[in-house]
Design a protein around this motif. Structure first.
Motif, PDB file in Angstrom:
ATOM      1  N   TRP A 136     -70.009 -46.226 -42.981  1.00 33.68           N
ATOM      2  CA  TRP A 136     -68.794 -46.702 -43.650  1.00 33.68           C
ATOM      3  C   TRP A 136     -68.246 -45.671 -44.626  1.00 33.68           C
ATOM      4  N   SER A 137     -69.159 -44.861 -45.202  1.00 33.53           N
ATOM      5  CA  SER A 137     -68.681 -43.780 -46.079  1.00 33.53           C
ATOM      6  C   SER A 137     -67.864 -42.776 -45.286  1.00 33.53           C
ATOM      7  N   GLU A 138     -68.375 -42.409 -44.107  1.00 37.11           N
ATOM      8  CA  GLU A 138     -67.645 -41.459 -43.257  1.00 37.11           C
ATOM      9  C   GLU A 138     -66.339 -42.068 -42.770  1.00 37.11           C
ATOM     10  N   THR A 139     -66.362 -43.381 -42.457  1.00 40.20           N
ATOM     11  CA  THR A 139     -65.138 -44.048 -42.013  1.00 40.20           C
ATOM     12  C   THR A 139     -64.065 -43.993 -43.097  1.00 40.20           C
ATOM     13  N   MET A 140     -64.521 -44.221 -44.337  1.00 44.01           N
ATOM     14  CA  MET A 140     -63.572 -44.182 -45.444  1.00 44.01           C
ATOM     15  C   MET A 140     -63.027 -42.773 -45.676  1.00 44.01           C
ATOM     16  N   LEU A 141     -63.898 -41.760 -45.518  1.00 47.28           N
ATOM     17  CA  LEU A 141     -63.445 -40.382 -45.718  1.00 47.28           C
ATOM     18  C   LEU A 141     -62.451 -39.960 -44.638  1.00 47.28           C
ATOM     19  N   LEU A 142     -62.683 -40.426 -43.406  1.00 44.57           N
ATOM     20  CA  LEU A 142     -61.840 -39.998 -42.291  1.00 44.57           C
ATOM     21  C   LEU A 142     -60.696 -40.964 -42.037  1.00 44.57           C
TER      22      LEU A 142
END
Length: 477
Positions: free
Chosen positions: A270-276
Protein backbone atom coordinates in the motif's frame (compact mmCIF):
# COMPACT_ATOMS: atom_id res chain seq x y z
CA UNK A 1 41.22 -57.03 32.67
CA UNK A 2 39.53 -54.63 30.35
CA UNK A 3 40.55 -51.04 30.28
CA UNK A 4 43.83 -50.01 31.86
CA UNK A 5 43.64 -48.90 35.52
CA UNK A 6 44.74 -45.26 35.47
CA UNK A 7 45.73 -43.18 38.47
CA UNK A 8 43.19 -40.58 39.65
CA UNK A 9 40.47 -42.28 37.61
CA UNK A 10 37.15 -43.23 39.19
CA UNK A 11 37.97 -46.90 38.66
CA UNK A 12 41.34 -46.64 40.45
CA UNK A 13 39.71 -44.79 43.36
CA UNK A 14 37.01 -47.45 43.77
CA UNK A 15 39.57 -50.27 43.63
CA UNK A 16 41.96 -48.34 45.89
CA UNK A 17 39.32 -47.69 48.53
CA UNK A 18 38.20 -51.31 48.53
CA UNK A 19 41.79 -52.55 48.83
CA UNK A 20 42.57 -50.03 51.60
CA UNK A 21 39.55 -51.06 53.65
CA UNK A 22 40.26 -54.77 53.21
CA UNK A 23 43.99 -54.28 53.95
CA UNK A 24 43.27 -52.45 57.19
CA UNK A 25 40.65 -55.04 58.14
CA UNK A 26 42.98 -57.97 57.41
CA UNK A 27 45.83 -56.28 59.27
CA UNK A 28 43.71 -55.75 62.38
CA UNK A 29 42.30 -59.29 62.20
CA UNK A 30 45.82 -60.65 61.66
CA UNK A 31 47.23 -58.81 64.67
CA UNK A 32 44.37 -59.93 66.91
CA UNK A 33 44.59 -63.50 65.59
CA UNK A 34 48.36 -63.73 66.07
CA UNK A 35 48.10 -62.38 69.62
CA UNK A 36 45.33 -64.86 70.37
CA UNK A 37 47.27 -67.82 68.93
CA UNK A 38 50.47 -66.82 70.69
CA UNK A 39 48.63 -66.44 73.98
CA UNK A 40 46.68 -69.67 73.45
CA UNK A 41 49.78 -71.85 72.90
CA UNK A 42 52.18 -70.25 75.39
CA UNK A 43 49.60 -69.82 78.14
CA UNK A 44 48.65 -73.46 77.58
CA UNK A 45 52.27 -74.55 77.99
CA UNK A 46 52.65 -72.44 81.14
CA UNK A 47 49.49 -73.91 82.65
CA UNK A 48 50.65 -77.44 81.91
CA UNK A 49 54.04 -76.87 83.54
CA UNK A 50 52.40 -75.12 86.49
CA UNK A 51 50.08 -78.08 87.06
CA UNK A 52 53.12 -80.41 87.03
CA UNK A 53 54.74 -78.14 89.64
CA UNK A 54 51.66 -78.25 91.88
CA UNK A 55 51.60 -82.06 91.77
CA UNK A 56 55.32 -82.25 92.56
CA UNK A 57 54.99 -79.81 95.50
CA UNK A 58 52.41 -82.12 97.12
CA UNK A 59 54.77 -85.10 96.60
CA UNK A 60 57.62 -83.19 98.25
CA UNK A 61 55.44 -82.51 101.29
CA UNK A 62 54.51 -86.19 101.56
CA UNK A 63 58.21 -87.18 101.58
CA UNK A 64 58.83 -84.97 104.60
CA UNK A 65 61.66 -82.95 103.04
CA UNK A 66 62.22 -80.09 105.50
CA UNK A 67 65.58 -78.46 104.67
CA UNK A 68 68.21 -78.00 101.95
CA UNK A 69 70.23 -80.99 103.10
CA UNK A 70 67.35 -83.44 103.01
CA UNK A 71 66.32 -82.00 99.64
CA UNK A 72 69.75 -82.77 98.19
CA UNK A 73 69.69 -86.27 99.67
CA UNK A 74 66.21 -87.06 98.33
CA UNK A 75 66.65 -85.22 95.01
CA UNK A 76 67.34 -88.31 92.87
CA UNK A 77 64.44 -90.22 94.35
CA UNK A 78 62.17 -87.23 94.03
CA UNK A 79 63.20 -86.75 90.40
CA UNK A 80 62.31 -90.34 89.55
CA UNK A 81 58.88 -89.85 91.12
CA UNK A 82 57.89 -86.62 89.33
CA UNK A 83 59.65 -86.79 85.94
CA UNK A 84 57.71 -87.35 82.69
CA UNK A 85 58.60 -87.79 79.05
CA UNK A 86 57.23 -84.45 77.87
CA UNK A 87 59.37 -82.17 80.00
CA UNK A 88 62.74 -81.81 81.64
CA UNK A 89 62.68 -81.50 85.44
CA UNK A 90 65.42 -79.76 87.42
CA UNK A 91 65.89 -79.48 91.15
CA UNK A 92 67.99 -76.41 92.01
CA UNK A 93 69.46 -75.31 95.35
CA UNK A 94 69.48 -71.80 96.72
CA UNK A 95 72.83 -71.12 95.06
CA UNK A 96 71.11 -71.56 91.66
CA UNK A 97 73.05 -74.81 91.05
CA UNK A 98 71.32 -77.83 89.54
CA UNK A 99 71.20 -80.63 92.09
CA UNK A 100 69.72 -83.10 89.63
CA UNK A 101 68.05 -83.04 86.23
CA UNK A 102 66.00 -85.49 84.18
CA UNK A 103 68.07 -84.47 81.12
CA UNK A 104 71.29 -85.85 82.57
CA UNK A 105 73.16 -82.48 82.48
CA UNK A 106 72.99 -81.85 86.19
CA UNK A 107 76.70 -81.57 86.98
CA UNK A 108 76.57 -78.50 89.20
CA UNK A 109 75.22 -76.42 86.36
CA UNK A 110 74.37 -72.86 87.45
CA UNK A 111 71.03 -71.43 86.31
CA UNK A 112 70.85 -67.63 86.53
CA UNK A 113 67.63 -66.98 84.63
CA UNK A 114 64.99 -64.64 86.04
CA UNK A 115 62.52 -67.45 86.78
CA UNK A 116 64.99 -69.20 89.09
CA UNK A 117 65.85 -65.93 90.85
CA UNK A 118 62.17 -65.21 91.43
CA UNK A 119 61.52 -68.75 92.70
CA UNK A 120 64.40 -68.49 95.26
CA UNK A 121 62.67 -65.36 96.56
CA UNK A 122 59.47 -67.39 97.01
CA UNK A 123 57.59 -66.50 93.81
CA UNK A 124 56.62 -68.83 91.00
CA UNK A 125 57.85 -67.48 87.67
CA UNK A 126 58.21 -68.44 84.00
CA UNK A 127 60.91 -67.76 81.41
CA UNK A 128 61.32 -68.20 77.69
CA UNK A 129 64.71 -68.34 76.03
CA UNK A 130 67.30 -70.46 74.30
CA UNK A 131 69.06 -73.56 75.68
CA UNK A 132 72.76 -72.93 75.20
CA UNK A 133 73.55 -76.63 75.17
CA UNK A 134 71.05 -77.63 72.46
CA UNK A 135 70.48 -74.19 70.91
CA UNK A 136 66.73 -74.71 70.95
CA UNK A 137 64.00 -72.44 72.23
CA UNK A 138 62.64 -73.50 75.63
CA UNK A 139 59.98 -72.48 78.08
CA UNK A 140 60.56 -72.92 81.83
CA UNK A 141 58.38 -72.58 84.95
CA UNK A 142 60.20 -72.38 88.30
CA UNK A 143 58.36 -73.05 91.57
CA UNK A 144 59.84 -72.54 95.06
CA UNK A 145 60.11 -75.67 97.24
CA UNK A 146 58.83 -74.46 100.61
CA UNK A 147 59.09 -76.13 104.05
CA UNK A 148 57.83 -74.44 107.20
CA UNK A 149 57.31 -71.20 105.27
CA UNK A 150 60.94 -71.24 104.16
CA UNK A 151 62.24 -71.74 100.60
CA UNK A 152 64.71 -74.61 100.55
CA UNK A 153 65.11 -75.05 96.79
CA UNK A 154 63.58 -74.64 93.34
CA UNK A 155 61.65 -77.09 91.21
CA UNK A 156 62.00 -76.20 87.55
CA UNK A 157 60.03 -77.71 84.63
CA UNK A 158 61.39 -77.11 81.13
CA UNK A 159 59.90 -77.91 77.73
CA UNK A 160 61.00 -77.26 74.17
CA UNK A 161 58.83 -74.82 72.21
CA UNK A 162 60.38 -75.52 68.81
CA UNK A 163 57.37 -77.63 67.84
CA UNK A 164 55.05 -74.90 69.07
CA UNK A 165 56.95 -72.24 67.12
CA UNK A 166 56.76 -74.43 64.04
CA UNK A 167 53.00 -74.82 64.47
CA UNK A 168 52.62 -71.06 64.91
CA UNK A 169 54.80 -70.41 61.85
CA UNK A 170 52.61 -72.73 59.80
CA UNK A 171 49.46 -71.02 61.09
CA UNK A 172 50.89 -67.55 60.34
CA UNK A 173 52.02 -68.66 56.87
CA UNK A 174 48.59 -70.11 56.13
CA UNK A 175 46.98 -66.90 57.42
CA UNK A 176 49.17 -64.78 55.14
CA UNK A 177 48.33 -66.99 52.15
CA UNK A 178 44.61 -66.74 52.98
CA UNK A 179 45.00 -62.97 53.36
CA UNK A 180 46.71 -62.68 49.97
CA UNK A 181 43.97 -64.81 48.40
CA UNK A 182 41.31 -62.59 50.00
CA UNK A 183 43.12 -59.50 48.70
CA UNK A 184 43.25 -60.98 45.22
CA UNK A 185 39.55 -61.90 45.31
CA UNK A 186 38.64 -58.44 46.62
CA UNK A 187 40.77 -56.84 43.90
CA UNK A 188 38.94 -58.82 41.21
CA UNK A 189 35.54 -58.06 42.73
CA UNK A 190 36.31 -54.34 43.14
CA UNK A 191 37.77 -54.17 39.64
CA UNK A 192 34.63 -55.80 38.22
CA UNK A 193 32.42 -53.49 40.27
CA UNK A 194 34.43 -50.45 39.17
CA UNK A 195 34.07 -51.58 35.56
CA UNK A 196 30.31 -51.98 35.96
CA UNK A 197 30.14 -48.38 37.20
CA UNK A 198 32.69 -46.68 34.95
CA UNK A 199 31.79 -48.46 31.68
CA UNK A 200 28.27 -46.94 31.48
CA UNK A 201 29.69 -43.60 32.64
CA UNK A 202 32.22 -43.70 29.78
CA UNK A 203 29.38 -44.55 27.40
CA UNK A 204 27.34 -41.63 28.72
CA UNK A 205 30.34 -39.32 28.50
CA UNK A 206 30.83 -40.22 24.84
CA UNK A 207 27.10 -39.81 24.22
CA UNK A 208 27.16 -36.40 25.93
CA UNK A 209 30.02 -35.28 23.69
CA UNK A 210 28.04 -36.31 20.62
CA UNK A 211 24.96 -34.54 22.00
CA UNK A 212 27.08 -31.43 22.45
CA UNK A 213 27.81 -31.65 18.72
CA UNK A 214 24.09 -31.75 17.93
CA UNK A 215 23.49 -35.51 17.58
CA UNK A 216 20.41 -35.93 19.77
CA UNK A 217 19.19 -39.14 18.13
CA UNK A 218 21.48 -41.18 20.39
CA UNK A 219 19.60 -43.31 22.93
CA UNK A 220 21.30 -44.64 26.04
CA UNK A 221 20.46 -47.99 27.63
CA UNK A 222 18.20 -47.27 30.62
CA UNK A 223 18.43 -50.78 32.12
CA UNK A 224 21.38 -49.90 34.36
CA UNK A 225 20.70 -50.22 38.07
CA UNK A 226 20.19 -47.46 40.64
CA UNK A 227 21.67 -44.00 39.99
CA UNK A 228 23.38 -45.02 36.74
CA UNK A 229 20.02 -45.98 35.22
CA UNK A 230 18.51 -42.72 36.50
CA UNK A 231 21.36 -40.78 34.90
CA UNK A 232 20.83 -42.57 31.57
CA UNK A 233 17.09 -41.77 31.70
CA UNK A 234 17.90 -38.15 32.53
CA UNK A 235 20.28 -37.84 29.58
CA UNK A 236 17.71 -39.39 27.23
CA UNK A 237 15.05 -37.06 28.62
CA UNK A 238 17.39 -34.09 28.19
CA UNK A 239 18.04 -35.04 24.54
CA UNK A 240 14.31 -35.40 23.89
CA UNK A 241 13.60 -32.03 25.50
CA UNK A 242 16.35 -30.36 23.47
CA UNK A 243 14.88 -31.86 20.29
CA UNK A 244 11.44 -30.61 21.34
CA UNK A 245 12.90 -27.22 22.14
CA UNK A 246 14.58 -27.08 18.73
CA UNK A 247 11.31 -28.04 17.08
CA UNK A 248 9.46 -25.36 19.04
CA UNK A 249 12.16 -22.83 18.10
CA UNK A 250 11.86 -23.76 14.43
CA UNK A 251 8.08 -23.61 14.61
CA UNK A 252 8.33 -20.26 16.36
CA UNK A 253 10.66 -18.85 13.70
CA UNK A 254 8.37 -20.16 10.98
CA UNK A 255 5.22 -18.86 12.70
CA UNK A 256 6.66 -15.45 13.52
CA UNK A 257 8.15 -15.10 10.03
CA UNK A 258 4.73 -15.87 8.56
CA UNK A 259 2.94 -13.52 10.93
CA UNK A 260 5.39 -10.67 10.29
CA UNK A 261 5.53 -11.20 6.54
CA UNK A 262 1.80 -10.69 5.98
CA UNK A 263 1.44 -7.22 7.58
CA UNK A 264 4.82 -6.08 6.27
CA UNK A 265 3.86 -7.14 2.74
CA UNK A 266 0.56 -5.30 3.08
CA UNK A 267 2.22 -2.16 4.43
CA UNK A 268 4.88 -2.24 1.71
CA UNK A 269 2.30 -2.84 -1.03
CA UNK A 270 0.00 0.00 0.00
CA UNK A 271 2.96 2.31 0.56
CA UNK A 272 4.14 1.68 -3.00
CA UNK A 273 0.57 2.11 -4.28
CA UNK A 274 0.37 5.47 -2.59
CA UNK A 275 3.75 6.56 -3.97
CA UNK A 276 2.86 5.52 -7.52
CA UNK A 277 -0.84 6.34 -7.40
CA UNK A 278 -2.97 9.43 -7.40
CA UNK A 279 -2.82 11.01 -3.95
CA UNK A 280 -5.72 13.24 -4.92
CA UNK A 281 -8.01 10.22 -4.69
CA UNK A 282 -9.04 10.69 -1.09
CA UNK A 283 -11.01 7.46 -0.78
CA UNK A 284 -8.08 5.32 -1.93
CA UNK A 285 -5.65 7.28 0.20
CA UNK A 286 -7.89 6.87 3.26
CA UNK A 287 -8.23 3.14 2.59
CA UNK A 288 -4.45 2.81 2.29
CA UNK A 289 -3.85 4.66 5.56
CA UNK A 290 -6.47 2.56 7.33
CA UNK A 291 -4.85 -0.67 6.13
CA UNK A 292 -1.34 0.54 7.02
CA UNK A 293 -2.56 1.61 10.49
CA UNK A 294 -4.35 -1.71 11.03
CA UNK A 295 -1.35 -3.77 9.95
CA UNK A 296 0.96 -1.61 12.08
CA UNK A 297 -1.25 -2.25 15.09
CA UNK A 298 -1.11 -5.94 14.27
CA UNK A 299 2.70 -5.81 14.20
CA UNK A 300 2.76 -3.95 17.52
CA UNK A 301 0.50 -6.61 19.02
CA UNK A 302 2.80 -9.39 17.81
CA UNK A 303 5.89 -7.66 19.16
CA UNK A 304 4.22 -6.97 22.52
CA UNK A 305 3.12 -10.59 22.77
CA UNK A 306 6.68 -11.79 22.10
CA UNK A 307 8.12 -9.29 24.59
CA UNK A 308 5.61 -10.41 27.22
CA UNK A 309 6.49 -14.04 26.65
CA UNK A 310 10.25 -13.42 26.88
CA UNK A 311 9.75 -11.47 30.15
CA UNK A 312 7.63 -14.26 31.60
CA UNK A 313 10.26 -16.84 30.62
CA UNK A 314 13.02 -14.73 32.19
CA UNK A 315 10.97 -14.19 35.37
CA UNK A 316 11.18 -10.41 35.00
CA UNK A 317 7.44 -9.71 35.22
CA UNK A 318 6.49 -7.78 38.36
CA UNK A 319 2.85 -7.48 39.34
CA UNK A 320 1.26 -4.29 40.64
CA UNK A 321 -1.23 -5.84 43.05
CA UNK A 322 -4.33 -3.99 44.14
CA UNK A 323 -7.77 -4.95 45.39
CA UNK A 324 -9.77 -4.98 42.12
CA UNK A 325 -13.31 -5.88 41.11
CA UNK A 326 -13.38 -8.77 38.66
CA UNK A 327 -16.74 -7.64 37.29
CA UNK A 328 -15.40 -4.12 36.54
CA UNK A 329 -12.59 -5.62 34.46
CA UNK A 330 -15.07 -7.84 32.58
CA UNK A 331 -17.39 -4.88 31.89
CA UNK A 332 -14.51 -2.83 30.49
CA UNK A 333 -13.20 -5.58 28.16
CA UNK A 334 -16.68 -6.50 26.88
CA UNK A 335 -17.35 -2.84 26.18
CA UNK A 336 -14.16 -2.69 24.10
CA UNK A 337 -15.07 -5.84 22.15
CA UNK A 338 -18.72 -5.02 21.54
CA UNK A 339 -18.13 -3.45 18.13
CA UNK A 340 -15.76 -6.18 16.97
CA UNK A 341 -18.19 -8.92 17.95
CA UNK A 342 -21.04 -7.19 16.13
CA UNK A 343 -18.93 -6.99 12.95
CA UNK A 344 -18.36 -10.77 13.18
CA UNK A 345 -22.05 -11.41 13.94
CA UNK A 346 -21.10 -12.98 17.27
CA UNK A 347 -23.23 -12.27 20.33
CA UNK A 348 -20.91 -11.31 23.24
CA UNK A 349 -22.68 -11.34 26.57
CA UNK A 350 -21.83 -11.16 30.25
CA UNK A 351 -23.48 -13.19 33.00
CA UNK A 352 -22.64 -11.79 36.45
CA UNK A 353 -23.69 -14.14 39.24
CA UNK A 354 -21.44 -12.50 41.86
CA UNK A 355 -19.25 -9.40 42.26
CA UNK A 356 -16.06 -10.73 43.90
CA UNK A 357 -12.87 -8.75 44.51
CA UNK A 358 -9.39 -10.22 44.00
CA UNK A 359 -5.87 -9.09 44.85
CA UNK A 360 -4.40 -8.78 41.36
CA UNK A 361 -2.65 -6.72 38.72
CA UNK A 362 -5.62 -5.15 36.91
CA UNK A 363 -3.83 -4.77 33.55
CA UNK A 364 -2.63 -8.38 33.57
CA UNK A 365 -6.09 -9.74 34.39
CA UNK A 366 -7.46 -7.60 31.58
CA UNK A 367 -4.78 -9.10 29.30
CA UNK A 368 -5.97 -12.60 30.29
CA UNK A 369 -9.57 -11.80 29.43
CA UNK A 370 -8.63 -10.14 26.13
CA UNK A 371 -6.63 -13.21 25.10
CA UNK A 372 -9.48 -15.55 25.96
CA UNK A 373 -12.12 -13.49 24.11
CA UNK A 374 -9.78 -13.10 21.11
CA UNK A 375 -9.33 -16.88 20.95
CA UNK A 376 -13.07 -17.45 21.31
CA UNK A 377 -13.82 -15.06 18.45
CA UNK A 378 -11.10 -16.53 16.26
CA UNK A 379 -12.59 -20.04 16.46
CA UNK A 380 -16.32 -19.15 16.63
CA UNK A 381 -18.45 -19.00 13.46
CA UNK A 382 -21.00 -16.18 12.91
CA UNK A 383 -24.37 -16.26 14.73
CA UNK A 384 -22.92 -17.95 17.80
CA UNK A 385 -22.59 -16.75 21.40
CA UNK A 386 -19.59 -16.01 23.62
CA UNK A 387 -20.54 -15.80 27.28
CA UNK A 388 -18.34 -14.37 30.02
CA UNK A 389 -19.45 -15.65 33.43
CA UNK A 390 -18.45 -14.30 36.85
CA UNK A 391 -19.32 -16.36 39.91
CA UNK A 392 -17.79 -17.40 43.22
CA UNK A 393 -17.61 -20.17 45.73
CA UNK A 394 -16.60 -20.08 49.37
CA UNK A 395 -12.98 -19.17 48.71
CA UNK A 396 -12.56 -18.37 45.03
CA UNK A 397 -13.65 -15.88 42.42
CA UNK A 398 -14.37 -17.74 39.17
CA UNK A 399 -14.12 -16.32 35.65
CA UNK A 400 -15.40 -18.34 32.68
CA UNK A 401 -15.28 -17.67 28.93
CA UNK A 402 -17.65 -20.02 27.08
CA UNK A 403 -18.00 -20.13 23.31
CA UNK A 404 -19.98 -22.16 20.76
CA UNK A 405 -17.08 -22.49 18.35
CA UNK A 406 -15.36 -25.39 16.65
CA UNK A 407 -14.00 -26.78 19.93
CA UNK A 408 -10.72 -28.56 20.60
CA UNK A 409 -10.11 -32.30 20.31
CA UNK A 410 -8.69 -34.29 23.23
CA UNK A 411 -5.50 -34.73 21.19
CA UNK A 412 -4.88 -30.97 21.18
CA UNK A 413 -6.39 -29.86 24.47
CA UNK A 414 -3.39 -31.16 26.43
CA UNK A 415 -1.02 -29.06 24.36
CA UNK A 416 -2.85 -25.78 23.80
CA UNK A 417 -1.16 -24.16 26.83
CA UNK A 418 2.31 -24.96 25.46
CA UNK A 419 4.33 -22.11 23.95
CA UNK A 420 3.95 -21.64 20.16
CA UNK A 421 1.44 -24.46 19.90
CA UNK A 422 -1.44 -23.85 17.45
CA UNK A 423 -4.40 -26.15 16.89
CA UNK A 424 -4.80 -24.77 13.37
CA UNK A 425 -1.53 -23.66 11.79
CA UNK A 426 -3.43 -21.73 9.11
CA UNK A 427 -4.96 -19.38 11.67
CA UNK A 428 -3.35 -16.05 12.60
CA UNK A 429 -1.23 -15.80 15.74
CA UNK A 430 2.00 -17.04 17.31
CA UNK A 431 0.53 -19.71 19.58
CA UNK A 432 1.60 -17.72 22.67
CA UNK A 433 -1.80 -16.46 23.84
CA UNK A 434 -2.76 -19.32 26.18
CA UNK A 435 0.87 -19.78 27.29
CA UNK A 436 0.91 -16.15 28.45
CA UNK A 437 -2.53 -16.56 30.08
CA UNK A 438 -1.24 -19.60 31.95
CA UNK A 439 1.82 -17.66 33.18
CA UNK A 440 -0.27 -14.72 34.41
CA UNK A 441 -2.76 -16.99 36.21
CA UNK A 442 0.10 -18.86 37.91
CA UNK A 443 1.69 -15.57 39.02
CA UNK A 444 -1.64 -14.77 40.73
CA UNK A 445 -1.68 -18.24 42.35
CA UNK A 446 -4.77 -19.10 40.34
CA UNK A 447 -5.78 -22.16 38.33
CA UNK A 448 -6.67 -22.51 34.64
CA UNK A 449 -8.84 -25.33 33.28
CA UNK A 450 -10.02 -25.92 29.71
CA UNK A 451 -13.01 -28.11 28.79
CA UNK A 452 -13.94 -28.55 25.14
CA UNK A 453 -16.00 -30.70 22.77
CA UNK A 454 -15.38 -30.67 19.01
CA UNK A 455 -18.16 -28.80 17.15
CA UNK A 456 -19.82 -27.82 20.45
CA UNK A 457 -17.49 -25.21 21.88
CA UNK A 458 -14.93 -24.52 24.58
CA UNK A 459 -15.16 -23.37 28.19
CA UNK A 460 -12.12 -21.82 29.89
CA UNK A 461 -12.40 -21.56 33.69
CA UNK A 462 -10.04 -19.48 35.84
CA UNK A 463 -10.13 -19.36 39.65
CA UNK A 464 -8.55 -16.70 41.88
CA UNK A 465 -8.55 -16.41 45.65
CA UNK A 466 -11.10 -13.82 46.81
CA UNK A 467 -10.15 -10.71 48.75
CA UNK A 468 -12.15 -8.12 50.72
CA UNK A 469 -15.14 -6.91 48.72
CA UNK A 470 -16.14 -3.29 48.17
CA UNK A 471 -19.23 -1.71 46.73
CA UNK A 472 -19.21 -2.14 42.95
CA UNK A 473 -19.38 1.01 40.87
CA UNK A 474 -18.80 0.40 37.16
CA UNK A 475 -18.98 3.10 34.48
CA UNK A 476 -19.70 0.36 31.91
CA UNK A 477 -22.69 -1.20 33.62
Amino acid sequence: MGRKLQLNSLKSKIVGHYMLVISITLLLVGVVFSLFMHSYYYVGIERTLTSYSDVTSSVIKSLGISDEESLEQEATYLLNVVKNNDTTVQIIDLNQSVITSSSGFEVKENIDTIDVQQAIQGNRSSWQGRNEATNERIFAVSTPIVSHDKTIGVLRYITSIEATKKILRNIYTASIVVGVCIMAIVFLISFTLANSITRPIRTMTEASKQMAQGRFNIKLNEDYEAEIGTLAKTLNYMADEIVKSDNVKNEFISSVSHELRTPLTSIKGWSETMLLGDLADKEETKLAFNIISSETNRLIGLVEELLDFSQFQAGKIKLSLTNVSLSDIVDEVIFQYRLKSEKKNIHLQCLIQATPFILADQNRIKQVLINLIDNAMKYSPPHTKITVVIKEDRRNAILQVIDEGIGISSEHIKKVKQSFYQVNANKEGTGLGLAIVQQIVQLHNGTLRIHSHPSKGTAVTISFAKSIQKKRESPFS
